[in-house]
Design a protein around this motif. Structure first.
Motif, PDB file in Angstrom:
ATOM      1  N   GLU A 356       0.827  -1.204   0.000  1.00 23.07           N
ATOM      2  CA  GLU A 356       0.000   0.000   0.000  1.00 23.07           C
ATOM      3  C   GLU A 356       0.862   1.256   0.000  1.00 23.07           C
ATOM      4  OE1 GLU A 356      -3.172   0.491  -0.187  1.00 23.07           O
ATOM      5  OE2 GLU A 356      -4.035  -1.507   0.062  1.00 23.07           O
ATOM      6  N   ALA A 359       2.310   1.754  -3.455  1.00 23.02           N
ATOM      7  CA  ALA A 359       1.269   2.255  -4.350  1.00 23.02           C
ATOM      8  C   ALA A 359       0.963   3.724  -4.083  1.00 23.02           C
ATOM      9  CB  ALA A 359       0.000   1.410  -4.192  1.00 23.02           C
ATOM     10  N   ARG A 363       1.116   6.943  -6.601  1.00 21.00           N
ATOM     11  CA  ARG A 363      -0.017   7.835  -6.887  1.00 21.00           C
ATOM     12  C   ARG A 363       0.387   9.297  -6.760  1.00 21.00           C
ATOM     13  NH1 ARG A 363      -2.907   3.856  -3.892  1.00 21.00           N
ATOM     14  NH2 ARG A 363      -2.761   5.112  -1.985  1.00 21.00           N
TER      15      ARG A 363
END
Length: 389
Positions: A356, A359, A363
């Motif tokens: 996470e 990621a 982003r």
């Protein structure tokens, strides 16, 4: 060079910068050699086809075979010399065929045919030489790229996804052409005094900035293990900068220490304020209560820098960055990138796992590129940190 040889893993750097397979891979990428031959040969073969079709469709009263001389020039852009000669041989056969179709080879005066053939052969040999020069330059560029990557590994010593009680995710971009290193720096170390983090931004770019990065990181890696407090670490680095960096050059820096669960200690030297994103996705800009001047300018200030504490729980995400991020301008309006406004939703929930977190930094970086139109004009660093204890 060394009397004793040690076994190296396949990914271990060599004296030339990177392992041979990595250097060959870099060469294939910069010279398109990682692309299959059929795709690299396609432009030249397409040129052969187009010239042949143009000649056939224009009828026998139009002799367009001399246009085949564009084939060697196109082939020189993507093919090796041997591949180029093979493809150009196809073009030569096409010239013969078109000459026979247009009945140029049957007239008494065959100067048109001879002229076309000689021009094509001369251009083919010249293009093969150009392709050889292109490959030499590509090899030189690949060597420079591998040395730059080796220098980055030596200077930054990229940490793993976890150091002590911290998870990390990073994006690092150098604005220097054909370079992987720049004036931004970071380091994360597990020491007897807790896990310590340094993030900095050297004034300027190029080799001078890289030299300053080496001074700052070298001093941090020594002092972080020896000094009991962050102020002692920063004082050691300040002394090294004053000794080894030219007058007038400075480095903004932010130091963080994670010693006890649930809190962190920060020390700022003219660097942009970090951002803490809580579990609800709210962004908190952590401005220093007593800001200090950048490293290298300490002799111009009176007093001493002070540290300050901040809560940092297991659901929080600490966002460290350099001014290359927040000073990135919008592709049309020219407005600066509003990191503090956008980062909360982008990294919310990133503390749950390493995947996470990775990621989340992806982003944020993608949003930054979308803001600028896909290009950054300055060195940029994004470092996301969460706790695992």
């Amino acid at each position: 060079m060394f009397p004793i040889r040690r076994a190296q893993s396949p990914s271990a750097p060599t004296a030339a910068g990177l392992p041979p397979d990595r250097r060959r891979g870099a060469l294939r990428v910069v010279d398109l050699q990682d692309v299959p031959l059929r795709w690299r040969a396609a432009p030249a073969l397409l040129a052969v086809l187009l010239v042949a079709l143009a000649d056939l469709l224009s009828g026998k009263d139009r002799y367009l075979a001399p246009l085949m001389t564009v084939v060697p020039a196109v082939a020189a852009l993507t093919l090796k010399p041997g591949e180029l000669l093979a493809v150009c041989a196809v073009g030569l056969v096409a010239v013969f065929g078109l000459s026979h179709y247009d009945q140029v080879d049957n007239i008494n005066d065959a100067r048109f045919l001879y002229g076309a053939m000689v021009s094509y052969l001369v251009l083919t040999l010249f293009s093969a030489w150009v392709a050889k020069i292109r490959m030499r330059r590509a090899a030189a560029f690949a060597a420079v790229s591998s040395v730059a990557e080796a220098a980055q590994r030596a200077l930054l010593r990229l940490p793993g996804p976890a150091v002590g009680p911290l998870r990390l995710a990073v994006r690092y971009v150098s604005a220097a052409d054909a370079s992987r290193i720049g004036g931004d720096l970071y380091s994360v170390l597990e020491t007897p005094h807790g896990t310590r983090v340094a993030v900095g931004d050297v004034r300027g770019k190029g080799l001078a900035a890289v030299q300053t990065v080496a001074v700052v990181l070298g001093a941090f890696r020594e002092a972080a293990y020896d000094e009991a407090g962050l102020r002692g670490v920063a004082s050691r680095i300040e002394a090294s900068v004053e000794r080894h960096v030219p007058d007038g050059e400075f480095t903004t820096a932010l130091f963080a220490e994670f010693r006890r669960p649930g809190e962190m200690e920060l020390l700022q030297y003219g660097h942009v304020a970090p951002i803490r994103v809580d579990g609800e996705g709210r962004a908190h800009v952590l401005d220093a209560p007593d800001p200090w001047v950048p490293l290298g300018l300490g002799r111009l200030a009176t007093g001493e820098p002070t540290t300050w504490g901040q809560p940092f729980g297991t659901e929080d995400v600490l966002v460290l960055y350099t001014d290359g991020v927040i000073e990135a301008r919008h592709r049309r309006s020219g407005e600066f990138y509003p990191l503090a406004e956008r980062v909360g939703p982008l990294v919310r929930g990133a503390a749950r796992s390493a995947g996470e977190l990775e990621a989340a930094v992806g982003r944020v970086y993608a949003d930054l590129l979308a803001h600028t139109g896909g290009e950054l004009r300055d060195d940029a660093l994004l470092l996301l940190i969460t706790r695992t204890d």
